[in-house]
Structure formats: structure tokens, C-alpha cells
Design an enzyme around this catalytic site. Sequence first.
Site, mmCIF file in Angstrom:
data_model
loop_
_atom_site.group_PDB
_atom_site.id
_atom_site.type_symbol
_atom_site.label_atom_id
_atom_site.label_comp_id
_atom_site.label_asym_id
_atom_site.label_seq_id
_atom_site.Cartn_x
_atom_site.Cartn_y
_atom_site.Cartn_z
ATOM 1 N N THR A 180 0.820 -1.216 0.000
ATOM 2 C CA THR A 180 0.000 0.000 0.000
ATOM 3 C C THR A 180 0.848 1.257 0.000
ATOM 4 O OG1 THR A 180 -1.846 -1.104 1.060
ATOM 5 C CG2 THR A 180 -1.707 1.270 1.379
ATOM 6 N N SER A 229 1.655 -7.462 -0.578
ATOM 7 C CA SER A 229 2.406 -8.457 0.215
ATOM 8 C C SER A 229 1.637 -9.756 0.411
ATOM 9 C CB SER A 229 2.807 -7.864 1.558
ATOM 10 O OG SER A 229 1.695 -7.720 2.409
ATOM 11 N N THR A 265 1.685 -4.379 4.380
ATOM 12 C CA THR A 265 1.527 -4.698 5.810
ATOM 13 C C THR A 265 0.891 -6.069 6.029
ATOM 14 O OG1 THR A 265 -0.646 -3.632 5.802
ATOM 15 C CG2 THR A 265 1.258 -2.262 6.425
ATOM 16 N N ASP A 266 0.214 -6.613 5.004
ATOM 17 C CA ASP A 266 -0.509 -7.878 5.208
ATOM 18 C C ASP A 266 0.410 -9.003 5.667
ATOM 19 O OD1 ASP A 266 -2.880 -7.423 2.445
ATOM 20 O OD2 ASP A 266 -2.764 -6.550 4.459
HETATM 21 N N1 ASP Z 1 -3.111 -3.229 2.506
HETATM 22 C C1 ASP Z 1 -1.825 -3.856 2.427
HETATM 23 C C2 ASP Z 1 -0.753 -2.875 2.831
HETATM 24 O O1 ASP Z 1 -1.021 -2.208 3.795
HETATM 25 C C3 ASP Z 1 -1.551 -4.421 1.103
HETATM 26 C C4 ASP Z 1 -0.309 -5.237 1.172
HETATM 27 O O2 ASP Z 1 0.018 -5.805 2.234
HETATM 28 O O3 ASP Z 1 0.390 -5.295 0.164
HETATM 29 O O4 ASP Z 1 0.316 -2.769 2.285
#
Ligand code: ASP
Length: 344
Positions: free
Chosen positions: A38, A76, A110-111
Amino acid sequence: MKYACLLFLFLCLNSIEVSAQKNTATKPKILIFTTGGTIASINGKPMIDGPILVQAVPELTNYAEIEVVEFSKIGSSQMTPANWLELSKKINEVLAKDSSVTGIIITHGTDTMEETAFFLNLTVKSNKPVILVGSMRSSNEISADGPANLLNAVRVAIDKKAIGQGVLVVLNEHIAAARNVFKNHNRNVHTFQSPELGYLGFVDPDKVVFYQKVLHPHTDQTDFDIRSLTTLPKVVLVQDYTGFDATILDYLFNQHIEGLVVQTFAGGRASAGVRKGLQNATNSGIPVIIASGVPNGRIIGTSPYDFPAIFSNDFRGNKARILLMLCLVEGMDMEGIKTAFEMY
Ligand code: ASP
């Protein structure tokens, strides 16, 4: 009088030279591996090129000389163990080759950030700061948190107190240990929590402060060496549920898996279906880790089951899977694996 003027002139020239030297004083060198997520997204799609992402925060260069390595441009949730392996090997290579690098930053979704961070925490062979940073809002959202998080990550990476702390996760002005942190909110910018073990420190407007150190071995203190590997062992993670169907495990044990983690109810208590499925597999020789799906507390001691299984301590299923993978890389037996889950 003449002498006084000459002296004054000399002092002026000297101060100009000194200040010029200060301005050209070499800044610490920080390498930023960009992977997507993100933080590099527009409307939730990770499409921003690594160099552009970094150029969008010009303040970074007030603190460090920045070099960018675009590793990937993916969410991720699409990361794989092969990505972990490649990223760890690249980080080890660059830290072994270029002693002028002060620290490494990885911009990441973050995932699965906690997983990549934990894998690196056990496999990077350096005590230099390695920091994962992401954001909960895309770059185009109001009050996007990415730029501030990235700037804070650089400020931590150049801080000498970050040396020897293991791999860190820095978001929302909080500095967390890769070992302890997990994503705890689907939306909130303060998503990364480490409720029982707390944070290592904080990024204040004027300084970086640490209040704790990590006691469990990490990075160059571990026995895990993946630098010559091309693949990682196949370890499966299964979530227990009410009424679990034992044939799921029968199927898995016929898929040539090398390890199994079952994330059960509190205290490591498993459903009748899991117990039946694991009973059937007793002679498979495949190591089984029982992890609790409850985010806080630990499951310790000897498992009460009459099939060989090891309790995961305070690791939930995703991190227990990573640690078991690395134990298998080192050829550990059940006793060695049990010790590793108590030690790391
Ligand atoms: N919403 C997720 C982020 O915060 C998407 C990911 O992990 O790529 O990055």
C-alpha cells in the site's frame, strides 16, 4: 590594526571552510529495497516505481544518502517463501560486499510484513539495522501515512541505537521487534501491535528513543544460514475449527509435506478431527507444531497428545511455520526443534 584585520580575515575564511566541510560531510548510506504494498500504491494498487516512491519524500536526503533497489511491485499477500529467500540473500550479499552501507530499509505491504520481517530476523547475517516499513493508506488518500513512516524508518536506520536490535518494523512512530509484532487492525494506521512484549522504542519529532532490547537471538546470532539455498522446506499451516474434518490432514500427509503447523484453539487445545488426523499420521515422521490462534500468551511445556507434537511458545501459526522451515533447513530433530521454539 593591520594584524587585527588579517587575523579577522583568517578567522572568517576558516569558518567558511569548516562550514563547507560540514555541508559536504558524508551522510550515512541507506539502501531501500522496495517490494510494493500500500505504501507504493495508488487507489490500493502497488504501481509506484521504487525510485519514484523514494523521490516523493525529499526530506530523506537530509538524513542519509539513499540508494534504491526495486525488488518487486506486489501486494504483500502475493509474497512467497521464494521471495523471502531471494530478499534475504540479496540483503546478505550487499551487506557483505559494501561496508559503507549503514542500514537497510524494506518498503513492504503490511498484510505479510510480520512474516517477511521474522524470516529476515532469523536469516540476515549482520547486526546493522534492517527495517521494514509500510503504510495503511495509499499514497493518494488524505493523510497518507507512507511518507512519514518512510522518513521515520530512515531516521531509525541511521541511529546507532538501532544496531544489534534485530530486524525492526517501524510504522506510526512505533519501533517494534520483528519477532514480537503482528498486524492487529484491518484499517487503522496503528495496526502493528506487540501487546504483551511492547515496543522497543519510538520515533519522536526530534529524536529516536529506545526503551528495550531484544533478548532472543536474531540475525547474526542465529544458527540459520540460507545463503546457499535455492528453496525452502514445504511446511503447511492449517487452521483448526469446530468440527474439523480429519481427512484434510490425511490428504496433506500424502502431499509430501516436510512439516505441519496447526493453529488451534486457546492453550493448544485441538478439535477431535485434528487429533484423529494427527493420530493417523503418527508414523509419518513429519514434525508437527501446535500453535494457538489466540494472539496473546504462550503455549508451553509438553503437548498432552499421544502423537509427537511441539507447542509453539508465543508464536502464532504464521511465524511458527517460518521457524519450523528454518529448523528443517538445519536438519534439526524433534528435540532440536523443541529447543529452537524455546530459544528464538
Ligand atoms: N493493505 C496492504 C498494505 O497495507 C496491502 C499489502 O500488504 O500489500 O500494504
